[in-house]
Design a protein around this motif. Structure first.
Motif, PDB file in Angstrom:
ATOM      1  N   ARG A   1      -4.792   8.089  -2.393  1.00 31.94           N
ATOM      2  CA  ARG A   1      -6.053   7.637  -1.821  1.00 31.94           C
ATOM      3  C   ARG A   1      -5.788   6.988  -0.473  1.00 31.94           C
ATOM      4  O   ARG A   1      -4.720   6.420  -0.243  1.00 31.94           O
ATOM      5  CB  ARG A   1      -6.723   6.627  -2.741  1.00 31.94           C
ATOM      6  N   SER A   2      -6.758   7.069   0.433  1.00 30.51           N
ATOM      7  CA  SER A   2      -6.662   6.387   1.723  1.00 30.51           C
ATOM      8  C   SER A   2      -7.354   5.032   1.623  1.00 30.51           C
ATOM      9  O   SER A   2      -8.463   4.941   1.094  1.00 30.51           O
ATOM     10  CB  SER A   2      -7.320   7.222   2.829  1.00 30.51           C
ATOM     11  N   LEU A   3      -6.710   4.000   2.116  1.00 30.65           N
ATOM     12  CA  LEU A   3      -7.275   2.658   2.104  1.00 30.65           C
ATOM     13  C   LEU A   3      -7.898   2.346   3.460  1.00 30.65           C
ATOM     14  O   LEU A   3      -7.357   2.714   4.511  1.00 30.65           O
ATOM     15  CB  LEU A   3      -6.195   1.626   1.800  1.00 30.65           C
ATOM     16  N   THR A   4      -9.025   1.652   3.442  1.00 27.64           N
ATOM     17  CA  THR A   4      -9.628   1.208   4.684  1.00 27.64           C
ATOM     18  C   THR A   4      -8.850   0.008   5.220  1.00 27.64           C
ATOM     19  O   THR A   4      -8.085  -0.638   4.483  1.00 27.64           O
ATOM     20  CB  THR A   4     -11.092   0.802   4.464  1.00 27.64           C
ATOM     21  N   GLN A   5      -9.046  -0.313   6.493  1.00 25.85           N
ATOM     22  CA  GLN A   5      -8.380  -1.468   7.065  1.00 25.85           C
ATOM     23  C   GLN A   5      -8.813  -2.751   6.365  1.00 25.85           C
ATOM     24  O   GLN A   5      -8.013  -3.662   6.143  1.00 25.85           O
ATOM     25  CB  GLN A   5      -8.682  -1.558   8.564  1.00 25.85           C
ATOM     26  N   ARG A   6     -10.085  -2.803   5.982  1.00 21.15           N
ATOM     27  CA  ARG A   6     -10.582  -3.978   5.268  1.00 21.15           C
ATOM     28  C   ARG A   6      -9.860  -4.148   3.932  1.00 21.15           C
ATOM     29  O   ARG A   6      -9.496  -5.264   3.541  1.00 21.15           O
ATOM     30  CB  ARG A   6     -12.085  -3.854   5.049  1.00 21.15           C
ATOM     31  N   GLU A   7      -9.640  -3.037   3.222  1.00 18.41           N
ATOM     32  CA  GLU A   7      -8.937  -3.101   1.929  1.00 18.41           C
ATOM     33  C   GLU A   7      -7.486  -3.545   2.123  1.00 18.41           C
ATOM     34  O   GLU A   7      -6.947  -4.307   1.308  1.00 18.41           O
ATOM     35  CB  GLU A   7      -8.992  -1.740   1.236  1.00 18.41           C
ATOM     36  N   LYS A   8      -6.868  -3.082   3.197  1.00 18.00           N
ATOM     37  CA  LYS A   8      -5.484  -3.478   3.455  1.00 18.00           C
ATOM     38  C   LYS A   8      -5.388  -4.977   3.754  1.00 18.00           C
ATOM     39  O   LYS A   8      -4.503  -5.670   3.244  1.00 18.00           O
ATOM     40  CB  LYS A   8      -4.913  -2.670   4.619  1.00 18.00           C
ATOM     41  N   VAL A   9      -6.303  -5.468   4.568  1.00 19.95           N
ATOM     42  CA  VAL A   9      -6.299  -6.893   4.904  1.00 19.95           C
ATOM     43  C   VAL A   9      -6.546  -7.729   3.656  1.00 19.95           C
ATOM     44  O   VAL A   9      -5.899  -8.769   3.438  1.00 19.95           O
ATOM     45  CB  VAL A   9      -7.357  -7.188   5.984  1.00 19.95           C
ATOM     46  N   SER A  10      -7.474  -7.281   2.818  1.00 19.02           N
ATOM     47  CA  SER A  10      -7.772  -8.003   1.586  1.00 19.02           C
ATOM     48  C   SER A  10      -6.539  -8.068   0.684  1.00 19.02           C
ATOM     49  O   SER A  10      -6.249  -9.115   0.075  1.00 19.02           O
ATOM     50  CB  SER A  10      -8.929  -7.331   0.848  1.00 19.02           C
ATOM     51  N   ALA A  11      -5.798  -6.954   0.609  1.00 16.76           N
ATOM     52  CA  ALA A  11      -4.580  -6.929  -0.209  1.00 16.76           C
ATOM     53  C   ALA A  11      -3.550  -7.914   0.330  1.00 16.76           C
ATOM     54  O   ALA A  11      -2.915  -8.658  -0.426  1.00 16.76           O
ATOM     55  CB  ALA A  11      -4.009  -5.515  -0.247  1.00 16.76           C
TER      56      ALA A  11
ATOM     57  N   CYS B   1       2.298  -1.121  -2.437  1.00 19.03           N
ATOM     58  CA  CYS B   1       1.791   0.247  -2.576  1.00 19.03           C
ATOM     59  C   CYS B   1       0.948   0.368  -3.833  1.00 19.03           C
ATOM     60  O   CYS B   1       1.375   0.008  -4.932  1.00 19.03           O
ATOM     61  CB  CYS B   1       2.928   1.262  -2.620  1.00 19.03           C
ATOM     62  N   GLU B   2      -0.270   0.873  -3.649  1.00 24.55           N
ATOM     63  CA  GLU B   2      -1.174   1.126  -4.766  1.00 24.55           C
ATOM     64  C   GLU B   2      -1.048   2.595  -5.172  1.00 24.55           C
ATOM     65  O   GLU B   2      -1.171   3.489  -4.334  1.00 24.55           O
ATOM     66  CB  GLU B   2      -2.610   0.812  -4.368  1.00 24.55           C
ATOM     67  N   GLU B   3      -0.790   2.826  -6.433  1.00 24.02           N
ATOM     68  CA  GLU B   3      -0.632   4.195  -6.940  1.00 24.02           C
ATOM     69  C   GLU B   3      -1.879   4.614  -7.690  1.00 24.02           C
ATOM     70  O   GLU B   3      -2.242   4.023  -8.707  1.00 24.02           O
ATOM     71  CB  GLU B   3       0.591   4.298  -7.852  1.00 24.02           C
ATOM     72  N   TYR B   4      -2.549   5.660  -7.174  1.00 24.28           N
ATOM     73  CA  TYR B   4      -3.779   6.145  -7.788  1.00 24.28           C
ATOM     74  C   TYR B   4      -3.581   7.458  -8.541  1.00 24.28           C
ATOM     75  O   TYR B   4      -4.433   7.872  -9.311  1.00 24.28           O
ATOM     76  CB  TYR B   4      -4.854   6.364  -6.719  1.00 24.28           C
ATOM     77  N   GLY B   5      -2.501   8.123  -8.312  1.00 28.81           N
ATOM     78  CA  GLY B   5      -2.272   9.431  -8.923  1.00 28.81           C
ATOM     79  C   GLY B   5      -2.172  10.493  -7.856  1.00 28.81           C
ATOM     80  O   GLY B   5      -2.358  10.235  -6.661  1.00 28.81           O
TER      81      GLY B   5
ATOM     82  N   ASP C   1     -10.926   4.854  -9.216  1.00 32.08           N
ATOM     83  CA  ASP C   1     -11.532   3.844  -8.352  1.00 32.08           C
ATOM     84  C   ASP C   1     -10.583   2.670  -8.135  1.00 32.08           C
ATOM     85  O   ASP C   1     -10.650   1.986  -7.119  1.00 32.08           O
ATOM     86  CB  ASP C   1     -12.841   3.335  -8.969  1.00 32.08           C
ATOM     87  N   ALA C   2      -9.732   2.423  -9.106  1.00 36.06           N
ATOM     88  CA  ALA C   2      -8.767   1.326  -9.016  1.00 36.06           C
ATOM     89  C   ALA C   2      -7.367   1.892  -9.249  1.00 36.06           C
ATOM     90  O   ALA C   2      -7.203   2.890  -9.956  1.00 36.06           O
ATOM     91  CB  ALA C   2      -9.087   0.254 -10.057  1.00 36.06           C
TER      92      ALA C   2
END
Length: 446
Positions: free
Chosen positions: A109-119, A144-148, A157-158
């Motif tokens: 999955r591609s993460l948005t910049q907002r999601e990266k900052v939140s992480a 690193c988030e693994e989604y499959g 979604d998560a």
């Protein structure tokens, strides 16, 4: 031993562990891992290595490896990951005043910049006091988030898992672009793609002072990649036009020598020669540290060996034209006959058993018709041990990268042991074209 997370590229999944094992030998870095935990669907594998310095050394020339990370923890959720990390705060206490940065990545999955900052902000409990430095920090934390797998029909979604640790080093995937065949001065219709050529060089244990030979050199891809890693290389082919670049290929008229000049490798490629491998001029006994080759299958270029078809004039080579005997002319091509694929492979194993030093490797491609391959198809030899056998599928057919190691000196006249049945690569050219002709017919009648 400490745990480290290998982050593979999600390509050529069957080739990843064989390359990792080869890197362990090349870099003299012992590793341990549970092969049962490896999944082609995931790019992550936990391995044991004695130290972070050795782990960084392990992957530095990896082609199918993106990164290696000092493993600090993981969890099905961030909360579970944080709970894991807080059990051992000493892990990050040594880095509290260092310059640092966070890298946030995701698989599937591609993460948005907002999601990266939140992480990144969620790791505030680590209370890093040093300055943030985006280039060359003292320490780089990796999340690193693994989604499959990216092609999953219904992406999650998560994340199903979150990995965290200290980034130590990355592989050499930049070499794929450097040796991209589209950028070469000279190439032909059988030129091997850069990524797999580099993987083969690793599995052949190409290294400084090693001597590597390609008996079906073609346009010389393996000479480039093996010599890039420091090996001395040389090659031969029955058709000198491929070596010289005079066989009507798409680009270049200077042949292999043009590519050697392009990459600055002329001092490591000892020579190329024209002869039939069945009648080779090499001295008897062990000579090479590795034999790396892609035997011609007959799909784009058929294998040939010296010989005359029945009915051909045996005196043709002796004819005199303009005062010069035919066989002495610069444009003379000696007569050849087809070289059946199973004979090619059997002879190749026999050649390797004699010419490899003990511990040397044979790395070659074996074509096979899809659905017909059987592990018993592989010819064997008493002094050669199969190290790896990885498949690259193409739909109606596939090819297998076979790596063998010479484990003992050749004794007497022991020869390759061929399968008693007709293997899936026997008469491969005829079976390949008949299979696809049948597919074409069925597609037009539907």
């Amino acid at each position: 031993m400490p745990l480290f997370l290998v982050y593979f590229a999600q390509f050529h999944e069957e080739f990843r562990l064989p390359e990792l094992d080869s890197l362990s030998i090349l870099e003299n870095v012992p590793i341990a891992y549970d092969a049962a935990t490896y999944s082609p669907e995931s790019p992550f594998l936990l391995i044991e290595v004695e130290s972070a310095a050795l782990a960084a050394k392990l992957v530095r020339r990896g082609i199918l490896i993106r990164y290696i990370i000092e493993y600090w923890g993981s969890g099905a959720t961030y909360a579970e990951l944080f709970s894991h990390l807080k059990q051992d705060p000493s892990r990050w206490s040594d880095y509290m005043t260092c310059s640092f940065k966070f890298t946030v990545d995701a698989f599937g999955r591609s993460l948005t910049q907002r999601e990266k900052v939140s992480a990144i902000e969620s790791f505030s409990f680590m209370a890093c006091e040093g300055p943030i430095k985006m280039k060359n920090p003292d320490v780089e934390f990796f999340v690193c988030e693994e989604y499959g797998a990216p092609d999953t029909p219904q992406p999650l979604d998560a994340p199903k898992k979150v990995w965290f640790g200290r980034l130590l080093n990355q592989g050499s995937r930049d070499l794929i672009d450097k040796f991209d065949v589209k950028k070469r001065t000279y190439l032909g219709n059988t030129t091997m793609d850069a990524e797999l050529s580099l993987v083969m060089a690793n599995q052949a244990l190409a290294r400084p002072h090693a001597l590597v030979y390609d008996p079906f050199v073609g346009t010389g891809s393996f000479l480039l990649t093996c010599s890039h890693f420091g090996a001395y290389s040389l090659g031969s082919d029955i058709d000198g036009r491929q070596i010289r670049g005079t066989a009507g290929f798409r680009r270049g008229v200077n042949g292999i020598s043009a590519n050697l000049a392009q990459y600055g490798l002329a001092d490591r490629v000892l020579d190329t020669a024209v002869f039939d491998i069945c009648r080779n001029p090499w001295r008897p006994g062990p000579l090479f540290d590795a034999i790396v080759t892609d035997p011609p299958y007959g799909v784009r270029a058929g294998a040939k060996r010296l010989g005359r078809r029945s009915g051909n004039d045996p005196e043709r080579s002796l004819r005199v034209v303009d005062g010069v005997e035919n066989f002495r002319r610069s444009d003379y091509l000696p007569p050849t006959v087809p070289y059946e694929m199973s004979d090619v492979i059997g002879d190749l194993l026999g050649f390797a058993a004699e010419k490899l030093v003990v511990g040397g490797r044979l790395v070659y491609w074996l074509p096979t018709v899809a659905g017909e391959y059987d592990p018993k198809d592989l010819p064997t030899h008493p002094v050669l041990r199969v190290v790896a056998n990885s498949e690259q599928p193409f739909g109606g057919w596939s090819r297998r990268l076979v790596t063998m190691e010479k484990i003992a000196p050749l004794q007497g006249d022991s020869a390759a042991e061929l399968p008693e049945h007709a293997p899936a690569h026997k008469n491969f050219r005829d079976r390949y074209f008949s299979k696809f002709e049948a597919l074409d017919i069925s597609s037009t009648t539907d």
